[in-house]
Every structure is written in structure tokens, then in C-alpha cells.
Design a protein around this motif. Structure first.
Motif, mmCIF file in Angstrom:
data_model
loop_
_atom_site.group_PDB
_atom_site.id
_atom_site.type_symbol
_atom_site.label_atom_id
_atom_site.label_comp_id
_atom_site.label_asym_id
_atom_site.label_seq_id
_atom_site.Cartn_x
_atom_site.Cartn_y
_atom_site.Cartn_z
ATOM 1 N N ASP A 189 -40.728 25.783 44.842
ATOM 2 C CA ASP A 189 -41.974 25.129 44.447
ATOM 3 C C ASP A 189 -42.795 26.079 43.590
ATOM 4 O O ASP A 189 -42.351 27.186 43.239
ATOM 5 N N ASP A 190 -44.007 25.675 43.241
ATOM 6 C CA ASP A 190 -44.857 26.473 42.354
ATOM 7 C C ASP A 190 -45.169 27.826 42.968
ATOM 8 O O ASP A 190 -45.279 28.837 42.257
ATOM 9 N N LYS A 191 -45.333 27.872 44.286
ATOM 10 C CA LYS A 191 -45.639 29.143 44.946
ATOM 11 C C LYS A 191 -44.525 30.164 44.695
ATOM 12 O O LYS A 191 -44.793 31.332 44.355
ATOM 13 N N LEU A 192 -43.276 29.733 44.846
ATOM 14 C CA LEU A 192 -42.155 30.641 44.647
ATOM 15 C C LEU A 192 -41.982 30.981 43.168
ATOM 16 O O LEU A 192 -41.635 32.114 42.817
ATOM 17 N N LEU A 193 -42.222 30.002 42.300
ATOM 18 C CA LEU A 193 -42.143 30.277 40.865
ATOM 19 C C LEU A 193 -43.193 31.320 40.465
ATOM 20 O O LEU A 193 -42.909 32.223 39.656
ATOM 21 N N LEU B 218 -32.472 33.757 41.560
ATOM 22 C CA LEU B 218 -31.027 33.629 41.770
ATOM 23 C C LEU B 218 -30.802 32.311 42.500
ATOM 24 O O LEU B 218 -31.270 32.134 43.633
ATOM 25 N N THR B 219 -30.123 31.386 41.837
ATOM 26 C CA THR B 219 -29.895 30.061 42.420
ATOM 27 C C THR B 219 -28.413 29.899 42.737
ATOM 28 O O THR B 219 -27.553 30.183 41.883
ATOM 29 N N THR B 220 -28.107 29.452 43.936
ATOM 30 C CA THR B 220 -26.709 29.227 44.303
ATOM 31 C C THR B 220 -26.564 27.922 45.074
ATOM 32 O O THR B 220 -27.437 27.549 45.861
ATOM 33 N N GLU C 261 -38.027 19.685 46.905
ATOM 34 C CA GLU C 261 -38.712 20.519 45.917
ATOM 35 C C GLU C 261 -37.685 21.459 45.301
ATOM 36 O O GLU C 261 -37.236 22.411 45.935
ATOM 37 N N LYS C 262 -37.306 21.192 44.056
ATOM 38 C CA LYS C 262 -36.262 21.981 43.399
ATOM 39 C C LYS C 262 -36.614 22.318 41.956
ATOM 40 O O LYS C 262 -35.733 22.667 41.170
ATOM 41 N N SER C 263 -37.871 22.164 41.615
ATOM 42 C CA SER C 263 -38.394 22.577 40.314
ATOM 43 C C SER C 263 -37.579 21.950 39.185
ATOM 44 O O SER C 263 -37.356 20.747 39.161
ATOM 45 N N GLU D 29 -27.762 24.588 48.287
ATOM 46 C CA GLU D 29 -26.486 23.949 48.606
ATOM 47 C C GLU D 29 -26.611 22.461 48.905
ATOM 48 O O GLU D 29 -25.619 21.735 48.851
ATOM 49 N N GLU D 30 -27.840 21.994 49.195
ATOM 50 C CA GLU D 30 -28.022 20.566 49.472
ATOM 51 C C GLU D 30 -28.342 19.772 48.215
ATOM 52 O O GLU D 30 -28.593 18.555 48.286
ATOM 53 N N GLY D 31 -28.336 20.425 47.065
ATOM 54 C CA GLY D 31 -28.422 19.750 45.786
ATOM 55 C C GLY D 31 -29.607 18.827 45.642
ATOM 56 O O GLY D 31 -30.756 19.187 45.926
ATOM 57 N N ASP D 32 -29.335 17.620 45.213
ATOM 58 C CA ASP D 32 -30.407 16.658 44.933
ATOM 59 C C ASP D 32 -31.104 16.145 46.193
ATOM 60 O O ASP D 32 -32.097 15.430 46.095
ATOM 61 N N LYS D 33 -30.614 16.497 47.350
ATOM 62 C CA LYS D 33 -31.312 16.135 48.584
ATOM 63 C C LYS D 33 -32.565 16.984 48.784
ATOM 64 O O LYS D 33 -33.438 16.625 49.572
ATOM 65 N N ILE D 34 -32.635 18.120 48.087
ATOM 66 C CA ILE D 34 -33.786 19.013 48.239
ATOM 67 C C ILE D 34 -35.008 18.352 47.608
ATOM 68 O O ILE D 34 -34.980 17.943 46.443
#
Length: 924
Positions: free
Chosen positions: A757-761, A888-890, A782-784, A775-780
């Protein structure tokens, strides 16, 4: 022997794109033309690669002679597709059908001192109602006089359509044949027969029983010129793959005709009952390969007997006992060598596409012609009718007319040949069949659990579900007749075969459904330097080696899961060789072995030792218990010695053991056969479990399994903070030592999170690091800026072409493979970050979805995913600069596997180190 004059060789050739040849009387002479060599597939000449329509052939023939009492026939072994034939300007016949022989009588009044034979071949562009198989639909099209042509002189009457049916249990043969041609009031009183040994494998075989006798017509029944009788053959040897005794029958007519006919045959029977297959009353397990029999230069024909022999010998070296000749009527010479060398054949006619009465008529006629031509080959044990509803327009479950047609077709084949097994609709919904076969494509290790579930629940557990609703299984043998994964070839090696040029098929020769980027070899050159691929693989040769190594690993696991099931009757892997763009062959397109060739027989041979592992990755100190499954080609159960050892990469042995267990040709299961404690080690490393099976002191099987052993993880101060919404995962991190109390987050801290989210960005923008576990893909929720592609989770032909890869150097000396093997067990992603466009299927509709190549261009792609020829790309571990910091996105399943996978914990630790620029030094 009948006199024959071969007409194979040089002919004149001319295309007719405007279809004006008949109007301009080309049958009297084709005029200006070029010289070609028959057998001739005009697509072999690159200028005719895309040509469809009419073409004319002319052959000038001198010295044609025929005795007054005999007749002349012009014989074509196969012409694709329609042929009109003129002799000296006089039309003598027409034929349609691209795979089987036909002939026309030449009136002797037409024979001159110098003769002209002209053939018009028509192969239409709109071939949906023509049995074609995969030529022109998946691969290069085939047109022309593509098999041998000869003139034959025959007495009147003459013998044709000789059928030999072994009745094994009674040691007798049923012999039938037709008497054809004008008899001129000459009386045929009977015939003489002789049966002599023909060969045993590559050797001429002269020993064994000889049988001969005379049969008088007055002693047998003759109907409509068909002669049928029974011959006793006491002591005759049976034909089987290990001892392919081949006999030769010669029939000679008595009086009234001088004709004779010679046929080779083998004495064998095939049957099924109680979910099992029996050859000559002995249970047999099918270890087969799909063989489409395309070639890199001659397209649809093997160039010599030596080529055929080499292929069959290589198949045997790899452990195969059957080749499924996929939607192609195979060359007679190939079937002869299969008979002679002992290779079982599953034969299958070429399909049409469009469901019409004309298409069905052509198809059924071609099927009958195939069975008529090949009836006497002992190697053929199964006839297919349809493959995957091709020609039935994929609507068999809902269409009563098609269901009735399939059942009638099955019954027709049984009427034409009651001695063989018949599969009505290979791989998909069955109506009435002798084989309950399945086509199931999974990729391993990624889908290991799904594959096990599919074998146990879908295949073994519910056989009726593989039938059209309203029909059910009758305990037929269950065979997975298609499965497999891809292994890319070395493209530089391919170019070398074509004298440095790119093969014509690098531009996919199939129709529109096969124009996806991953099915086009040219995509490899476009994408190799993109998406982190070249960084991981360095060059084309290494890409091929690792792709093939990954193929070996996957195929081994797929096959071993089936061989561990006593309910299975066999399998047929896709496929024997690469075919143009489709690279799932165990041999490459040039018939050269791929990586691991010498070890294929370990899991694909008659003997086997297979391990059932709880996992491939262990902590030091773990107590490991392993079940074993044993097979040996023995007549009865016998004691065997099993030896096992744990070895390092340098083959240094660290543990070993042995035990005595029972083994037979039936699968034996031994629980907890191997037990050991994982030794202490300094760092995570690869180990191998080596297995050997001995009977009477002789090693009959070996195998090995890849393992990793890992010491306890030590977590130092990582300057990190956990901010995840998944409370269970938060607890797992704490138990593993990752979650440490912190009073505040500094700008340089690394935050582990399962959302973005914006906080992490903002944290990253100010110089911090974020590890986004996506790993949960589009189920997330908040994924920016990220969108994800969900991979096929179940059975998927497309995914079977895929590969996950990683730049393993990024993780230093962790035991990881570029092609991502069993060390990633449990971590393989279900989602990727799509770099290229892709398709999504929903409610029987295809939705076009979009990728974002700019992500790959602006990020460091550490791990990625592609299908086939490096198409359908996506990222699974990417590092991006964001403001002053990094993200780092995985999509690796770190959350799901952290509590169970030792390697996952070390990987997460490596991510934290590297992201904070404390990168581990790579050790050579």
C-alpha cells in the motif's frame, strides 16, 4: 515372383496454380517442367512450401512388356491427396486418399514402344473434410506422389488381400485371400503353401519348424472369390518384443495360374480383461511413446531402412516397448522393421476436421484401407478410431448422432479385425472401447501434488468419468496415452543440420490455432536477451541443456507415479522425437539423444526401483523413512538385494545400507525400506539418494533421487520488520526467528509484507526496502501497480511446455538450480507478473489479457517463467528501485512453504540480505 518395374526416380513436375491443366490437355504432355525425384513431397522445395492446389507429374517409360496371358498394373503406394492417372493420354483411373495404396490396370492395347505416364495430383487448400492428421494443421503440409510407384505384371487370376490370423491357443492359422482378375475359363484346383522362418531381429533366422501343404478348392468353402482355410502349425514360435520370431508364408496357385504371393507374419495374440493387457497369455505393461513420424528434411518419410532401424533401437535403449503412431498411416517399411525388431505399435488413422457426411465417408474408407494394408503386421496390437474427438468437433458428450457414429465405427473395426484391441476416441470421452485411455498434461515438480491427485482420483478412482454420460467403463485397462513436458533443442545445432540456415519451420507451419508466441521458434531469438533469460542461461546451448535436464526430471516423476500404481496398465509419453516447433521429444528432431538419455531406462525399463519420498528437502537431524516399489522381469517372485547410499555431488558416500526384499514382474511395495538420519552439515547442499536392485547378484535396476540437506537457520540482526496481514504466517516467521520486536522502523529497514500500500511505497521511496510476498496474486486486496497472471493449476497442455527459471547466482551458494528443481518443492508459484500478453479462458470464452513489458525493462528479473520457445513471459522474483529504496516482489510460495521447507527459510534470509546490499559472496 511377379515381375516389377520401379518407376521411382526422376520425373517431370509442374504446378498448376490456375488449375488449367485439364483444359489445356496437359494429360497429353505437361510441357515445360522441372525434374524432381519420386517419392516426392513438393513442400521439400522451399519455393513450394506454401503451395496448395494441383500439380502434374510425367514419367517417360520405354521397354514395357507383358506376356499375352498376364495383365499390367500401375501401383501407387501413396499419393496425397487426389490422383488422376493417364497412360499415353488415356485416363486409366482416379483415386482419393493420401496414405494408402491404390492401383489401376493398364490395357495392353495402350502400350507403345515409348510410353508416357501422367499423374495430376490435387491437394486442396480447404482440406477440412479430408483426413490429414497433423500435416498442414500443426506442422508442414505434405502433397504429391510421396511413396513409391511401380508397374507389376500379374497372371490371371492373381492373389490379393492375403490375411493371416493366428489362433495361438490352438496352434493354427486362419488364412484367407482373394482371387482376382480374368480367369479365361482356367480352373484353379487349389494352392500350395509353405511357412518358413524369416528373421529374428536383425538376424536371418533359419532354424525352427517349417510347415507346408496343399489345399484343394473342393475341400474348402469359397465365397465371392474369397478363399478361407485353416492351417495347423504345431510347435510354431510366438512373436513377442523380446523374441520377435517372424515367419514367411508363400502361397502358390495350382494349375490355371502361375501366381504366388509372399507375406511375413508373426504368431501372437493380444487381449484385455480384468483391467490388464495380455500378450500371448502373459501380462504386459505398456511403456510407450507417441510417434508422429515427421523428419527434419524428408518431412513425412524415413530416408532409409537404416534410419528406421536406428529409431527402433534407440526406442528400445530408452526402455520403450510400444510406439503410438499418431494420426498417420505409417510407412510399410517401418512396420516391417517393427515386426522384425520387436516394437509394439498402436496404429491410428489421420483425422479430418469438419463433421460432414463426405468427411466421414473418406475417413472410414481410409481407416478400412489402413487395416487392410497392415493386417498381417504382428507389431500392431491396437487400432484407434478417433483421437480427442478431432473431426467430431469436440461435442461428443452432447451429440447423439456423433455418439452413434463412434460406436458404429468401433463395431466396424472389430468386424474388420476381431483380433486386435480397439480404442474408440483416444484420450477423451469414450463410448465403447477396449482401452480406457487418458491424455493428461502436468508439469513437475510444480504440479507434483496435482498429478498425484489426478492419478489416484481422476484416473484410477473414477474410470466411468472418462466415458460419455450414459456409458460406463467395463473394467478396461487404464493407460495414460499422452503426457509429457518440453525440452528445448540447441538452436545452433539445428542450424548446423540445415547448413547454417534457419529451418523453414522456424516460422510455424501450422494453422492459426498454433500461432501463439510460445509455439514459434523465432520467439526464442526475440526474447532471449529479455526478461532476465540470458542472464540466467548465458547462451543457447546452456538453455537447451538445462531445459532438457528439467524435462528429464519432470518426466521421471510423471512416469514413476504411474508405475507405483498396480491398477495402471501402461502409459504413452508425448513424445518420441521433437517435431518442428513442438519440442517434447525424448530425441531431438534429428533423432539425437537429449540430456539424460543414458538414464532414461532407469524409470522406463522393464525393471525398476522407485522411491516414495516424504519430501526432497530435509533439515539436518531429520529421521527419514522411505518406501520402495520394486519391479523385475521375472517369471516368479524371487528375493532381491536392495543397496542404497547417500552421496555428495562429488560422489563421496556419507551413508549406505542394504536389505533383502521380494521382487517379481508384479509391483511389490515395501514400507519403510530405507531409514536414516540426516547428517550434520555446515551449509545447505545437494545430496543424492542412490538406489540399486540386484537379483542373483546381478544389478537389474538403478535409480537416484535429488535431495537437499540443510543445517539449522541462524538469524542475526537483519534490521527488518514484519508487517503481514496473515496472522498464521506472522507466527511462522516468529517461530523461524525472522520476526523480532522493534520499537521503530528506520528508513533503512527491510519490511516483509504480504500486501503493498501507500505506506510501504513511501517507506521504499525514503530509502527503505520492501519484500512483497505476492504469492496470492490477484486475490491480494492491496497490490499497488501490480497485476498478476494465474497459471493453469490443473491439467494443461500449454503449461506442460513451461519452465520456471532463476538467476541462482543472486542467492550465492544456496543449492538452487537455474531450471528450478525439487529444491523448490512447495515454493513454485501459481501466479506470475505478466510481461507479455496472454489469454485467459472463462466460461468457454477466450479473453485477451495484457502484460507489462516495461516492468521487466525497469527491474532486475531474478526469477521468471516462460512457455515453449520463450514466449508467455512473466516474472516471479523481481527487484525494482523505488525512490531511494527498493521493492523485491515475489510470487514464490514463501508464506505457504516456510514452515515445511528448509530451503525456503534460507531463501527468505537471502532475500533480506541481498535487498539490504549485504549480498552473499558467490562461491565457485
Amino acid at each position: 515372383m511377379r515381375n516389377q518395374m520401379t518407376l521411382s526416380g526422376q520425373w517431370d513436375f509442374k504446378i498448376d496454380p490456375l488449375n488449367k491443366g485439364e483444359t489445356e490437355l496437359w494429360h497429353k504432355g505437361i510441357g515445360e517442367s522441372e525434374i524432381i525425384t519420386v517419392p516426392h513431397i513438393w513442400q521439400q522445395d522451399e519455393k513450394y512450401l506454401d503451395y496448395k492446389g494441383a500439380a502434374w507429374y510425367q514419367k517417360r517409360i520405354d521397354d514395357v512388356s507383358c506376356s499375352d496371358e498376364n495383365e499390367l498394373f500401375i501401383c501407387f503406394q501413396a499419393v496425397d491427396y487426389q490422383a488422376d492417372v493417364w497412360w499415353n493420354g488415356n485416363k486409366i483411373g482416379s483415386h482419393e486418399g493420401g496414405f494408402t495404396p491404390f492401383e489401376f490396370r493398364i490395357n495392353k492395347d495402350l502400350i507403345e514402344e515409348k510410353n508416357s505416364l501422367i499423374v495430376r495430383v490435387y491437394d486442396p487448400a480447404d482440406n477440412a473434410e479430408i483426413p490429414i492428421g497433423k500435416q498442414g494443421s500443426w506442422y508442414t503440409r505434405v502433397s504429391g506422389i510421396w511413396q513409391d510407384v511401380f508397374i507389376e505384371e500379374r497372371p490371371a487370376p492373381y492373389i490379393s488381400e492375403v490375411f493371416l490370423t493366428p489362433i495361438v491357443d490352438e496352434e493354427r492359422l486362419e488364412l484367407s485371400f482373394l482371387l482376382e482378375g480374368e480367369t479365361n475359363d482356367q480352373s484353379i484346383t487349389g494352392f500350395h503353401y509353405s511357412i518358413a522362418p524369416h528373421s529374428l531381429g536383425l538376424e536371418k533366422w533359419s532354424q525352427g519348424e517349417h510347415f507346408s501343404g496343399t489345399v484343394l478348392m473342393e475341400d474348402i468353402k469359397v465365397e465371392n472369390h474369397k478363399v478361407t482355410c485353416h492351417i495347423k502349425v504345431p510347435g510354431i514360435k510366438v512373436w513377442e518384443p523380446s523374441l520377435p520370431y517372424l515367419y514367411e508364408l508363400k502361397i502358390s496357385l495350382l494349375e490355371g495360374s502361375k501366381d504366388s504371393s509372399t507375406t511375413t507374419f508373426g504368431f501372437r495374440k493380444i487381449e484385455q480383461h480384468n483391467n490388464e493387457l495380455y500378450l500371448n497369455n502373459e501380462k504386459i505393461f505398456i511403456r510407450g511413446a507417441l510417434d508422429q513420424a515427421f523428419y527434419p528434411d524428408t518431412i513425412y518419410i524415413a530416408d532409409s531402412d537404416e534410419t528406421i532401424i536406428k529409431e527402433i533401437e534407440l526406442a528400445k535403449e530408452m526402455g520403450f516397448n510400444l510406439l503410438r503412431k499418431h494420426i498417420k498411416v505409417e510407412l510399410p517399411r517401418y512396420l516391417y522393421w517393427a515386426d522384425r525388431l520387436g516394437m509394439l505399435i498402436w496404429a491410428e488413422p489421420p483425422n479430418y476436421v469438419k463433421w460432414t457426411p463426405q468427411a466421414r465417408r473418406r475417413f472410414i474408407q481410409g481407416l478400412k484401407d489402413m487395416i487392410t494394408r497392415d493386417y498381417n503386421h504382428p507389431s500392431i496390437i491396437i487400432w484407434s478410431v478417433y483421437n480427442e474427438e478431432w473431426g467430431l468437433e469436440w461435442d461428443l458428450d452432447n451429440d447423439k448422432e456423433k455418439q452413434a457414429h463412434v460406436q458404429q465405427s468401433y463395431e466396424l473395426v472389430k468386424k474388420w479385425d476381431p483380433t486386435r484391441l480397439v480404442c474408440d476416441n483416444s484420450g477423451w470421452s469414450h463410448i465403447q472401447t477396449d482401452i480406457n485411455d487418458y491424455h493428461r498434461y502436468f508439469v513437475l515438480p510444480e504440479q507434483h501434488n496435482q498429478w498425484k491427485e489426478d492419478v489416484h482420483s481422476h484416473i484410477i478412482g473414477e474410470p466411468d468419468k472418462n466415458f460419455v454420460p450414459g456409458f460406463q467403463s467395463d473394467n478396461e485397462p487404464q493407460i495414460v496415452s499422452e503426457f509429457g513436458v518440453w525440452g528445448l533443442p540447441d538452436v545452433d545445432k539445428l542450424k548446423s543440420f540445415y547448413n547454417g540456415a534457419e529451418p523453414w519451420w522456424f516460422v510455424n507451419q501450422g494453422e492459426q490455432t498454433h500461432q501463439d508466441d510460445y509455439k514459434r521458434p523465432s520467439t526464442l531469438f526475440q526474447n532471449f536477451d529479455k526478461f532476465g533469460i540470458s542472464k540466467a542461461f548465458q547462451n543457447y546451448e546452456k538453455l537447451a541443456v538445462l531445459s532438457q535436464r528439467r524435462m528429464f526430471r519432470a518426466t521421471k516423476a510423471l512416469i514413476e507415479e504411474m508405475r507405483k500404481q498396480s491398477e495402471m496398465a501402461g502409459y504413452v509419453v508425448t513424445e518420441f522425437t521433437d517435431i518442428e516447433w513442438e519440442t517434447n521429444g525424448w530425441l531431438d528432431f534429428m533423432r539425437e539423444p537429449k540430456e539424460g538419455f543414458e538414464n532414461l531406462i532407469d524409470f522406463n525399463g522393464a525393471n525398476g526401483i522407485f522411491a516414495e519420498l516424504p519430501t526432497h528437502n530435509y533439515w539436518q537431524g531429520d529421521l527419514v523413512s522411505i518406501d520402495l516399489f520394486l519391479l523385475a522381469d521375472l517369471k516368479r517372485e524371487e528375493p532381491a538385494q536392495v543397496k542404497w547410499s547417500i552421496v555428495k555431488e562429488n560422489q563421496e558416500e556419507v551413508q549406505s545400507g542394504e536389505s533383502e526384499l521380494l521382487v517379481s514382474h508384479n509391483l511389490t511395495t515395501h514400507k519403510n525400506a530405507i531409514e536414516f538420519e540426516v547428517p550434520e552439515i555446515e551449509k545447505p547442499v545437494f545430496f543424492w539418494l542412490k538406489l540399486e536392485l540386484f537379483v542373483n547378484g546381478v544389478r537389474v535396476a538403478k535409480n537416484e533421487e535429488e535431495l537437499t540437506f540443510t543445517p539449522s537457520l541462524e538469524i542475526e540482526d537483519l534490521n527488518m520488520f514484519v508487517d503481514v496481514k496473515d496472522e498464521n504466517f506472522k507466527n511462522t516467521l516468529m517461530e523461524a526467528g525472522f520476526s523480532q520486536p522493534q520499537e521503530e522502523i528506520s528508513n533503512s529497514s527491510t519490511i516483509i509484507s504480504d500486501y503493498l500500500d501507500d505506506k510501504l511505497l513511501n517507506h521504499a521511496k525514503k530509502g527503505g526496502q520492501v519484500i512483497f510476498l505476492a504469492e496470492e496474486g490477484d486475490k491480494i486486496k492491496e497490490k499497488s501497480m501490480y497485476t498478476f497472471r494465474k497459471l493453469d493449476l490443473g491439467e494443461s497442455w500449454a503449461r506442460a511446455s513451461s519452465m520456471n527459471y532463476v538467476d541462482k547466482e543472486w542467492f550465492g551458494d544456496l543449492p538452487l538450480r537455474t531450471e528450478m528443481g525439487w529444491e523448490f518443492e512447495g515454493m513454485f508459484p501459481d501466479y506470475v507478473i505478466p510481461f507479455t500478453d496472454y489469454k485467459k479462458n472463462s466460461n468457454n470464452r477466450t479473453i485477451h489479457m495484457f502484460g507489462n513489458p516495461s516492468i521487466a525493462e525497469s527491474a532486475d528479473v531474478i526469477s521468471g517463467y516462460f512457455q515453449g520457445w520463450l514466449g508467455q513471459n512473466g516474472g516471479t522474483l523481481i527487484e525494482q528501485k523505488y525512490g531511494e529504496g527498493k521493492i523485491l516482489t515475489t510470487t514464490w510460495k514463501i508464506k505457504e512453504s516456510l514452515s515445511s521447507s528448509p530451503i525456503a527459510q534460507y531463501i527468505l534470509k537471502g532475500m533480506i540480505h541481498n535487498l539490504s546490499q549485504k549480498k552473499v559472496t558467490v562461491k565457485e
